[in-house]
Design an enzyme around this catalytic site. Sequence first.
Site, PDB file in Angstrom:
ATOM      1  N   ASP A  39       0.932  -1.012  -0.133  1.00  0.00           N
ATOM      2  CA  ASP A  39       0.008   0.179   0.066  1.00  0.00           C
ATOM      3  C   ASP A  39       0.912   1.270   0.105  1.00  0.00           C
ATOM      4  OD1 ASP A  39      -2.049   1.579   0.400  1.00  0.00           O
ATOM      5  OD2 ASP A  39      -1.647   1.618   2.506  1.00  0.00           O
ATOM      6  N   ASP A  41      -0.357   4.792   0.978  1.00  0.00           N
ATOM      7  CA  ASP A  41      -0.611   5.923   2.002  1.00  0.00           C
ATOM      8  C   ASP A  41      -0.542   5.361   3.436  1.00  0.00           C
ATOM      9  OD1 ASP A  41      -1.218   7.480  -0.349  1.00  0.00           O
ATOM     10  OD2 ASP A  41      -3.083   7.880   0.275  1.00  0.00           O
ATOM     11  N   ARG A  79     -14.621  12.291  -1.298  1.00  0.00           N
ATOM     12  CA  ARG A  79     -13.779  13.203  -1.162  1.00  0.00           C
ATOM     13  C   ARG A  79     -12.850  13.895  -2.101  1.00  0.00           C
ATOM     14  NH1 ARG A  79      -9.839   8.814   1.810  1.00  0.00           N
ATOM     15  NH2 ARG A  79     -11.137   7.432   0.371  1.00  0.00           N
ATOM     16  N   GLY A  94      -5.201   3.468  -3.029  1.00  0.00           N
ATOM     17  CA  GLY A  94      -6.575   3.850  -3.284  1.00  0.00           C
ATOM     18  C   GLY A  94      -6.252   5.597  -3.493  1.00  0.00           C
ATOM     19  N   ASN A 144      -9.039  -1.252   3.699  1.00  0.00           N
ATOM     20  CA  ASN A 144      -9.129  -1.755   2.349  1.00  0.00           C
ATOM     21  C   ASN A 144      -7.879  -2.615   1.630  1.00  0.00           C
ATOM     22  OD1 ASN A 144      -7.512   0.483   2.422  1.00  0.00           O
ATOM     23  ND2 ASN A 144      -7.557   1.275   0.676  1.00  0.00           N
TER      24      ASN A 144
END
Length: 415
Positions: free
Chosen positions: A201, A203, A246, A290, A360
């Site tokens: 991932d 972030d 967002r 994401g 996620n």
Amino acid sequence: MSASQTPPASAGPGEDVPTLLVKIFGKDRPGITAGLFDTLAAYAVDVVDIEQVVTRGRITLCVLVTAPSLGQGGSGTSEGELRATVHSWAESLNLQAEIISGRGDNRPRGLGRSHVTVLGHPLTAESTAAIAAAITATGGNIDRIFRLAKYPVTAVEFAVSGAATEALRSVLAPEAAKLGVDVAVVAAGLQRRAQRLVVMDVDSTLIQDEVIELFAAHAGCEAEVAEVTAAAMRGELDFEQSLHARVELLRGLDASVVDLVRKEVRLTPGARTLVRTLKRLGYQVGVVSGGFTQVTDALQEELGLDFAAANTLEIVDGKLTGRVTGDIVDRAGKARLLRRFAHEAGVPLAQTVAIGDGANDLDMLNTAGLGVAFNAKPVVRQAAHTAVNVPFLDTVLYLLGITREEVEAANTHAE
């Protein structure tokens, strides 16, 4: 015994063959190992097993050899002569020697073999005792322990036999959480060293930031975006819905903000070392996010990543439209991308590693051969194969059995 009856050279001694365990202790210096074997060579013994450890300048050398045999009529050397000679040699070097008689080789290791890696910052005697007791409670036997690293955390590895890997993991995971240490349990074997694809991932994993919040700061809506992000990462909101909500708040931002955000991104401590070491050792490395390709593409180029996938912010006439284009990289999408990367890399899923922190990431973590929750939310820590709760991303290397010395050597060669 005829030639046809002679056992193969690789075979160890039978259970009835007399053997000697020679143990040497003392201050380490060059030449001790060679000196001991020079001493033993005079007695024509065969070497069955060797183990040597040096800790803070003190050596422990254990050698299992066949006992010297007497020839017909009792001629030849005796065990007593060997003992006297070894003790005399040890005393001449201010070393201690112990020689124990027995029969045969080491007892066979039990079925079910695993590597248990323990990370502590610090690693206390109390937590080590509790981990060892938990291993014993599962029926496991600790065959060997050695240190992988002394910084930025203390990492030690237990070689365990006699217990199933999943059983060990189910017992050690809650114990580790209670003790405040990180424990990874992986099956022993060639597959561990053959894990050739690592997917992360981005972030709050590869980088310290949430990229959409960096964009939001320029749009003046950081608080609103951060609240939605936190809820999505806790698994309280559908990711795709939260993403659209967002991104809509960014509508109208000038596209020049992309360059500003790229400059604001901060790599997680140890991220560069992790990627550089993996690449040097022949691993392939990718990211799934994401977040947005406007940032991941730059990270891919900067770090030399093999794979990268993320959502893409739509830009029209130099402005962000508040929409994303293409397929959404969500929880299920990350797992699909891991499978795709593995296929393209020619790596079985069992030989992949996934690292993430949010809800996620869960499908991806559970799809990989080894899923690592990195400073993750509780729901992720509980579901992943293992968790790392120190702020150094390169500690994941120790879970793969890579020592600090190997990390430093890889980085030295890379410079």
